[in-house]
Design an enzyme around this catalytic site. Structure first.
Site, mmCIF file in Angstrom:
data_model
loop_
_atom_site.group_PDB
_atom_site.id
_atom_site.type_symbol
_atom_site.label_atom_id
_atom_site.label_comp_id
_atom_site.label_asym_id
_atom_site.label_seq_id
_atom_site.Cartn_x
_atom_site.Cartn_y
_atom_site.Cartn_z
ATOM 1 N N PRO A 2 4.265 3.827 -2.354
ATOM 2 C CA PRO A 2 3.437 2.738 -3.434
ATOM 3 C C PRO A 2 4.292 1.445 -3.378
ATOM 4 C CG PRO A 2 4.229 4.826 -4.497
ATOM 5 C CD PRO A 2 4.839 4.836 -2.990
ATOM 6 N N GLU A 3 3.267 0.536 -2.879
ATOM 7 C CA GLU A 3 3.700 -0.949 -2.791
ATOM 8 C C GLU A 3 3.220 -1.450 -4.081
ATOM 9 O OE1 GLU A 3 5.297 -3.129 -0.122
ATOM 10 O OE2 GLU A 3 5.193 -1.903 1.592
#
Length: 271
Positions: A2-3
């Site tokens: 997850p960015e």
DNA sequence: ATCGCCTCCTGCGCGC
DNA sequence: TGCGCGCAGGAGGCGA
């Protein structure tokens, strides 16, 4: 992994399911995360209504009447709304059961994530009070970046990945933004010109926005496992493309390590 | 103050 | 097919 775009997509996806709902109870099956879930956490949240949720950097904040808690997805975490009776999968560590028969389920194989009680003044918390601006905030300007970079010797890639400078530029996006703006990742931050800062700021914003717009697809994929972003990956210009031709000039993409992180760039396009 | 390295953890992909 | 190894990654923390 997850960015910021995945975190934003997650926040948007769960928002309508949890805001205004009571947390019937939280079930903690595993509390050993980046920071262990505190002993009193369950008692603090059980029976309380979620008034709103918000995102700051890669943290998702939940507002209750008497304080806030936040969840960080680390690098392998995901947060999904499921029917309460949905069979548990490996690494389904925490459930926030809602009165609707659904539950907000936190899965995190690598346990780099965290679930933290913040109290009444979340922005005063040590993890939040020193963060740089959001990439989409007006404070994040070329002027700002250029000023902060004065006399800094760190590689520009490390610099833009530093949360005290700006949040949300994870490894993939830092690589991409530097390619788009034609700046070699190894350049000392202090040597990047004002004009280049303008291109860099625009590129960081553009790459994050584009990714958020593909959020639905990206989310679907990244939720399924802990793999790389699905659809967005097809649009990657340099990341993970060692020895493949640059999409602009055909020169082979080079790979190296900067500060323990995989770095990719086009030796022709990036000066 | 700044910089660079270490650490947490698991899944995956590689080589044999 | 199975095994073992090394790597990846966000980001705080620490020592220099």
């Amino acid at each position: 992994m997850p960015e910021l775009p995945e975190v934003e997509t997650t926040k948007r996806g769960i928002e309508s399911h949890v805001v205004g709902k009571k947390i019937a109870q939280v079930i903690i099956r595993e509390s050993r995360f980046r920071w262990p879930i505190s002993r009193g956490f369950k008692q603090k949240v059980d029976g309380h209504i979620i008034r709103s949720i918000a995102r700051r950097a890669k943290y998702i904040l939940f507002e209750l009447d008497h304080g806030y808690f936040m969840i960080h997805l680390g690098m392998s975490g995901s947060l999904r709304i499921v029917e309460s009776k949905t069979i548990l999968k490996k690494h389904d560590h925490v459930d926030f059961q809602l009165p609707t028969g659904k539950c907000l389920r936190f899965n995190d194989p690598r346990r780099f994530g965290s679930v933290l009680w913040l109290g009444k003044h979340p922005m005063k918390h040590a993890l939040l009070n020193k963060l740089g601006p959001e990439p989409f905030a007006k404070e994040f300007s070329a002027e700002y970046l250029f000023l902060r970079a004065r006399k800094r010797k760190v590689a520009i890639k490390n610099f833009i990945m530093d949360n005290h400078i700006v949040v949300g530029a994870g490894n993939i996006y830092a690589n991409e933004a530097l390619f788009i703006s034609g700046i070699r990742p190894t350049r000392p931050a202090g040597k990047v010109t004002k004009t280049e800062c303008e291109r860099l700021v625009a590129a960081i914003i553009a790459v994050l926005k584009a990714s958020i717009e593909m959020g639905g697809t990206t989310l679907k994929d990244f939720v399924g496992g802990d793999g790389k972003p699905g659809y967005f990956q097809q649009t990657l210009r340099v990341y993970d493309r060692e020895q493949q031709p640059c999409k602009k000039c055909g020169t082979l993409i080079k790979a190296l390590r900067i500060g323990q992180r995989s770095t990719y760039y086009c030796p022709n396009c990036q000066k």
